[in-house]
Design a protein around this motif. Sequence first.
Motif, short mmCIF file in Angstrom:
data_model
loop_
_atom_site.label_atom_id
_atom_site.label_comp_id
_atom_site.label_asym_id
_atom_site.label_seq_id
_atom_site.Cartn_x
_atom_site.Cartn_y
_atom_site.Cartn_z
N PHE A 68 7.85 -6.40 -4.85
CA PHE A 68 7.44 -4.99 -4.70
C PHE A 68 8.53 -4.04 -5.17
CE2 PHE A 68 4.55 -6.26 -0.90
CZ PHE A 68 3.61 -6.77 -1.78
N ARG A 69 9.79 -4.38 -4.90
CA ARG A 69 10.91 -3.56 -5.38
C ARG A 69 10.90 -3.51 -6.92
NH1 ARG A 69 13.77 -0.02 -2.08
NH2 ARG A 69 13.44 -0.77 0.04
N GLU A 70 10.61 -4.64 -7.53
CA GLU A 70 10.57 -4.69 -8.99
C GLU A 70 9.40 -3.86 -9.55
OE1 GLU A 70 11.68 -7.74 -12.49
OE2 GLU A 70 11.08 -8.61 -10.56
N GLU A 71 8.25 -4.00 -8.92
CA GLU A 71 7.08 -3.22 -9.34
C GLU A 71 7.38 -1.71 -9.22
OE1 GLU A 71 2.53 -2.38 -7.75
OE2 GLU A 71 3.43 -4.33 -7.31
N SER A 72 8.03 -1.34 -8.14
CA SER A 72 8.37 0.07 -7.91
C SER A 72 9.37 0.56 -8.95
CB SER A 72 8.95 0.22 -6.50
OG SER A 72 9.37 1.55 -6.27
N ALA A 73 10.40 -0.23 -9.21
CA ALA A 73 11.43 0.17 -10.18
C ALA A 73 10.83 0.35 -11.57
CB ALA A 73 12.55 -0.87 -10.23
N LYS A 74 9.91 -0.54 -11.95
CA LYS A 74 9.27 -0.42 -13.27
C LYS A 74 8.41 0.83 -13.35
CE LYS A 74 9.28 -5.31 -14.59
NZ LYS A 74 8.54 -6.59 -14.59
N ALA A 75 7.68 1.12 -12.27
CA ALA A 75 6.83 2.32 -12.25
C ALA A 75 7.68 3.58 -12.39
CB ALA A 75 6.02 2.36 -10.96
N GLU A 100 0.84 -1.20 0.00
CA GLU A 100 0.00 0.00 0.00
C GLU A 100 0.88 1.26 0.00
OE1 GLU A 100 -3.33 2.04 3.00
OE2 GLU A 100 -2.15 0.32 3.67
N SER A 101 1.88 1.25 0.85
CA SER A 101 2.79 2.40 0.96
C SER A 101 3.58 2.62 -0.33
CB SER A 101 3.75 2.16 2.13
OG SER A 101 4.77 3.12 2.13
N MET A 102 4.11 1.53 -0.90
CA MET A 102 4.90 1.63 -2.13
C MET A 102 4.05 2.19 -3.27
SD MET A 102 5.33 -0.08 -5.28
CE MET A 102 4.87 -1.80 -5.02
N ARG A 103 2.82 1.71 -3.40
CA ARG A 103 1.98 2.17 -4.52
C ARG A 103 1.56 3.62 -4.34
NH1 ARG A 103 -0.52 -3.79 -4.23
NH2 ARG A 103 1.06 -4.75 -5.57
N LEU A 104 1.35 4.04 -3.10
CA LEU A 104 1.09 5.46 -2.83
C LEU A 104 2.31 6.29 -3.24
CD1 LEU A 104 -0.60 7.78 -1.58
CD2 LEU A 104 0.47 7.21 0.62
N SER A 105 3.50 5.82 -2.88
CA SER A 105 4.73 6.53 -3.26
C SER A 105 4.89 6.63 -4.77
CB SER A 105 5.96 5.83 -2.65
OG SER A 105 5.99 6.01 -1.25
N MET A 106 4.47 5.60 -5.50
CA MET A 106 4.59 5.65 -6.96
C MET A 106 3.61 6.66 -7.56
SD MET A 106 7.17 3.76 -7.47
CE MET A 106 7.65 4.33 -5.83
N ARG A 107 2.41 6.76 -6.96
CA ARG A 107 1.46 7.79 -7.42
C ARG A 107 2.01 9.19 -7.10
NH1 ARG A 107 -1.98 3.87 -5.16
NH2 ARG A 107 -2.51 5.12 -3.30
N TRP A 108 2.61 9.30 -5.93
CA TRP A 108 3.23 10.58 -5.56
C TRP A 108 4.45 10.88 -6.44
CZ3 TRP A 108 3.29 10.63 0.57
CH2 TRP A 108 1.98 10.82 1.03
N ALA A 109 5.15 9.85 -6.90
CA ALA A 109 6.30 10.06 -7.79
C ALA A 109 5.86 10.70 -9.10
CB ALA A 109 7.01 8.73 -8.06
#
Length: 376
Positions: free
Chosen positions: A197-204, A161-170
């Motif tokens: 999750f690290r991979e999902e974040s890096a791709k985003a 949840e936190s990571m996906r919020l950070s990606m929207r904020w990115a």
Amino acid sequence: MTARFTFDLTATDGMARTGVIHTPRGDIRTPAFMPVGTAATVKAMMPESVAATGADILLGNTYHLMLRPTAERIARLGGLHRFMNWDKPILTDSGGFQVMSLADLRKLTEAGVTFKSHIDGSKHVLSPERSMEIQKLLGSDIVMCFDECPALPADRDRIAESMRLSMRWAQRSRDAFGDRPGHALFGIQQGGLERDFREESAKALTRIGFDGYAVGGLAVGEGQAAMFGCLDFATDMLPRDKPRYLMGVGKPDDIVGAVKRGIDMMDCVLPSRSGRTGQGFTRHGVVNIKNARHADDPRPLDEACTCPACRNYSRAYLHHVFRAQEMISGMLLTWHNLHYFQQIMGEMRDAIAQNRFAAWESGFHAMRAEGDIAPL
């Protein structure tokens, strides 16, 4: 001097890399250690002294500067570089980490964070857009995205949840940053210790596109082994042709382990904070100058060190001024620690360029394992 922000990777040795980040305010040799100037000062140091240790770049703190003296005031006075008399590059963090550590003083929503100042209790709102505005007012050369960083350990649902919020904020940070030639915006990878999750974040982040990429959410209580385990896969998920920044790290052996795993930039308050509490980092490990064994010792902290504390003062003197609570104690030990950290970075840059990083690393660990010189 370049008018743009660019990164040249000049050599690799295993995962370790060396190169140069070019900015309008000067070059940053990588791997780079950034001393932390939280409130527009590296505590106990003059800016000229910080530069003399070999630092190419400093870190400033958005949260602290927005509260005092305020970003608007700094902008009126000519920007952060002029305000603090530092003409080299400055990276500013987004304020997210400090706000997140105020768990009982904040309210988190999709829009951003509402929080109370730790100084006077006044209410403030920090969002991706406001963080970008503050960092623009400060005039920082490298701007960090606004993100959310959960403390570890945390369950997978909370981390996701936190990571996906950070990606929207990115994405919102990227949109608000706009087109600012000569200034760089770094995205921050999140995802705890979870590979998927690290991979999902890096791709985003890569889809959005940034000038550099940080590995965030480590050095928050997970321990060195877990941090290294995460860096073993997380670093390589980020674009190879951009700088990679590990936030908030760390001790000398943390730094060496991070560089070994492909990290180009780091920052930590440790050299200055430890200096003020009587700790000196040396090739032989940490020396506690407060200990009675140093009271009659005429030898320097480290006989091979060329910093002013080691060239001009004895352990006995450093012990005395610490015990007497004299300001020069924190000044000398902080200078020494920052000098030592920059010396490590320079040695690693040379070792990587000469393809002998593994040999250098084993020598580094062997010397630290010997421990401090024997008492007289």
